[in-house]
Scaffold this motif. Sequence first.
Motif, mmCIF file in Angstrom:
data_model
loop_
_atom_site.group_PDB
_atom_site.id
_atom_site.type_symbol
_atom_site.label_atom_id
_atom_site.label_comp_id
_atom_site.label_asym_id
_atom_site.label_seq_id
_atom_site.Cartn_x
_atom_site.Cartn_y
_atom_site.Cartn_z
ATOM 1 N N GLY A 200 58.971 21.169 42.526
ATOM 2 C CA GLY A 200 59.972 22.051 43.119
ATOM 3 C C GLY A 200 60.109 23.426 42.732
ATOM 4 N N TYR A 201 59.207 23.787 41.897
ATOM 5 C CA TYR A 201 59.226 25.041 41.322
ATOM 6 C C TYR A 201 58.740 25.908 42.430
ATOM 7 N N SER A 202 59.539 27.349 42.837
ATOM 8 C CA SER A 202 59.215 28.144 43.668
ATOM 9 C C SER A 202 58.139 29.411 42.990
ATOM 10 N N TYR A 203 58.171 29.640 41.639
ATOM 11 C CA TYR A 203 57.524 30.710 41.058
ATOM 12 C C TYR A 203 57.145 30.430 39.725
ATOM 13 N N VAL A 204 56.307 31.132 38.971
ATOM 14 C CA VAL A 204 55.981 30.918 37.664
ATOM 15 C C VAL A 204 56.136 32.427 37.115
ATOM 16 N N GLU A 205 56.657 32.339 35.751
ATOM 17 C CA GLU A 205 56.660 33.490 34.732
ATOM 18 C C GLU A 205 55.479 33.338 33.554
ATOM 19 N N THR A 206 54.595 34.503 33.535
ATOM 20 C CA THR A 206 53.794 34.155 32.553
ATOM 21 C C THR A 206 54.158 34.952 31.079
ATOM 22 N N PHE A 207 53.417 34.700 29.961
ATOM 23 C CA PHE A 207 53.450 35.260 28.766
ATOM 24 C C PHE A 207 52.105 35.643 28.143
ATOM 25 N N VAL A 208 51.230 35.501 28.914
ATOM 26 C CA VAL A 208 49.786 35.439 28.397
ATOM 27 C C VAL A 208 48.930 36.687 28.789
ATOM 28 N N TYR A 209 49.575 37.794 29.296
ATOM 29 C CA TYR A 209 48.702 38.771 29.692
ATOM 30 C C TYR A 209 47.981 39.473 28.502
ATOM 31 N N ARG A 210 46.667 39.725 28.932
ATOM 32 C CA ARG A 210 46.106 40.370 27.769
ATOM 33 C C ARG A 210 44.551 40.891 27.954
ATOM 34 N N ASP A 211 44.408 42.175 28.011
ATOM 35 C CA ASP A 211 42.917 42.560 28.396
ATOM 36 C C ASP A 211 42.906 42.567 29.812
ATOM 37 N N GLY A 212 43.904 42.729 30.614
ATOM 38 C CA GLY A 212 43.759 42.582 32.282
ATOM 39 C C GLY A 212 43.633 41.263 33.006
ATOM 40 N N SER A 213 43.922 40.303 32.105
ATOM 41 C CA SER A 213 43.918 38.895 32.729
ATOM 42 C C SER A 213 44.893 37.971 32.303
ATOM 43 N N PHE A 214 45.098 36.716 32.999
ATOM 44 C CA PHE A 214 45.856 35.673 32.838
ATOM 45 C C PHE A 214 45.364 34.346 32.744
ATOM 46 N N TYR A 215 45.456 33.941 31.384
ATOM 47 C CA TYR A 215 44.695 32.580 31.327
ATOM 48 C C TYR A 215 43.296 32.579 31.879
ATOM 49 N N GLY A 216 42.685 33.918 31.482
ATOM 50 C CA GLY A 216 41.244 34.105 31.714
ATOM 51 C C GLY A 216 40.950 34.250 33.154
ATOM 52 N N TYR A 217 42.055 34.403 34.041
ATOM 53 C CA TYR A 217 41.706 34.786 35.401
ATOM 54 C C TYR A 217 41.858 36.454 35.569
ATOM 55 N N SER A 218 41.418 37.012 36.543
ATOM 56 C CA SER A 218 41.804 38.420 36.921
ATOM 57 C C SER A 218 43.032 38.255 37.483
ATOM 58 N N ASN A 257 48.039 51.006 33.125
ATOM 59 C CA ASN A 257 47.060 50.024 33.540
ATOM 60 C C ASN A 257 47.752 48.691 33.309
ATOM 61 N N THR A 258 48.743 48.280 32.614
ATOM 62 C CA THR A 258 49.412 46.973 32.703
ATOM 63 C C THR A 258 50.217 46.826 34.235
ATOM 64 N N ILE A 259 50.829 47.930 34.503
ATOM 65 C CA ILE A 259 51.315 47.889 35.892
ATOM 66 C C ILE A 259 50.579 47.755 37.005
ATOM 67 N N LYS A 260 49.402 48.391 36.823
ATOM 68 C CA LYS A 260 48.166 48.155 38.035
ATOM 69 C C LYS A 260 47.851 46.760 38.057
ATOM 70 N N ASP A 261 47.606 46.115 36.866
ATOM 71 C CA ASP A 261 47.164 44.793 36.943
ATOM 72 C C ASP A 261 48.142 43.926 37.539
ATOM 73 N N HIS A 262 49.557 43.991 37.187
ATOM 74 C CA HIS A 262 50.464 43.101 37.650
ATOM 75 C C HIS A 262 50.863 43.501 39.194
ATOM 76 N N ILE A 263 50.430 44.585 39.604
ATOM 77 C CA ILE A 263 50.728 44.884 41.071
ATOM 78 C C ILE A 263 49.577 44.133 41.810
ATOM 79 N N ALA A 264 48.454 44.043 41.281
ATOM 80 C CA ALA A 264 47.316 43.371 41.702
ATOM 81 C C ALA A 264 47.621 42.023 41.954
ATOM 82 N N ALA A 265 48.456 41.305 40.669
ATOM 83 C CA ALA A 265 48.713 40.078 40.873
ATOM 84 C C ALA A 265 49.862 39.625 41.421
ATOM 85 N N GLY A 266 50.658 40.591 41.973
ATOM 86 C CA GLY A 266 51.736 40.075 43.168
ATOM 87 C C GLY A 266 53.183 40.101 42.349
ATOM 88 N N VAL A 267 53.296 40.462 41.099
ATOM 89 C CA VAL A 267 54.558 40.080 40.173
ATOM 90 C C VAL A 267 55.787 41.022 40.942
#
Length: 426
Positions: A200-218, A257-267
């Motif tokens: 039933g979860y609608s969305y996720v929040e992460t805490f692992v952003y590093r070097d432009g990736s999330f859990y190893g994903y772009s 750079n962080t904002i650019k990555d997160h815009i690409a991720a849709g946050v």
Amino acid sequence: MKIVLYLVIVFNCFVGFAQENYSILSQKDRLRQYAGQWISAVNPSTDSVTKLPEIKMSSMNNFNNHSLTIKVSQKDSSNRYNPILYEIIGYDSVTDTVFAAGHNTQGVFFTGKGIFSSEKNWSMQDKDLDGNKIMKVDFNFQNYTDVILEGFDNDNNSLWKTRYIKSNPKDKNIGIQLVSVHKEMLKNPEETLIQLSRMGYSYVETFVYRDGSFYGYSPEEFKATVEKAGMQFLGSMTFFDPENKSDDALITNWWNNTIKDHIAAGVEYLSTSNNNIKNIKSLQELHAYCDYYNKIGKLCKDNGLKFIFHNHADEFLTIEGVRVYDYFLQNTNPEYVFFQTDLYWMHVAGVNPIEYYKKYPKRFISWHVKDYKELGASGKIDFKALFRYKKAAGLEYIVSEVEAYSFPPLFSAGLAWEYIYYELLK
């Protein structure tokens, strides 16, 4: 020489990293796996579902999780769903077994008695009201959102087989901080996200952003993975604490750079926390942080994102007689800096969030809803009282978080969703 602290993983703040191999031991707790809204799969050999499944099942908790009220409906030729079975299934504390009683649309009643032989396997023997055995039903849980049922006659011949996939509603827009299931995300992120979505979860929040990736994903890959599971990627906890808060070039470069990555991720929002508060000795140092947060907040706003400050307990210490959290609220720009209430850490600090919601309305747009155990289980935090102030706080993002476990983390995450959905957002 400039020292830059990359606060990527903070062990003392995220207790969830110390996850152990928990089990569901009692019959009563094992039965809770069957709670929720379920739909039938295309066939028993796959977990794929269609827009209009053949069967829908509602299984609702009653009496402090001692029983479930079951309603099974089947699609007719007009694509309408008609009830075909009503049943109550419960845990009997006297015999330590699972008991059932139900009837179909023809008015044929039955009873059942059974037991979980393991977390994944449950068997029920059904009888008519004369005590004659009529059918045995085996339940095999593939995971917490996928169960295969098979009925057998008295000679153990298969009569039917159905696979149910959990499909809890998303209408109340509940998110989850993925630290709650960190080990599961590291092991199998796609499967973990699918289960969270089905819960039933609608969305996720992460805490692992590093070097432009999330859990190893772009950023683009992670966004696509979350959306394929049926959720959105809306929030990210990010950690960057430069020693020199006046180094605009360094700050702007990292955050752009962080904002650019997160815009690409849709946050929609970025959040951060401060784990250096105990080392701050003066209001001047504290003010430097406020200026820093205002810079970040403006960069985020200029790029269509929200910036949110997340509290732990240290924010309620005092520096030169001034409470840190109050200073942050009073010296950051409300247009640029919002706040994420961690209800658990406020309780640890002995602070009542309601007082802040009254004094600083509309600034607390995100809450981490967390308890000393699974949500609502400790009895220490009056979540219902807090949720009466969600409008005053300006709450937009409800984020479930579990860091202390009595059960396997994914199971606990499901219980957290149930508590928020059915108890706090009635």
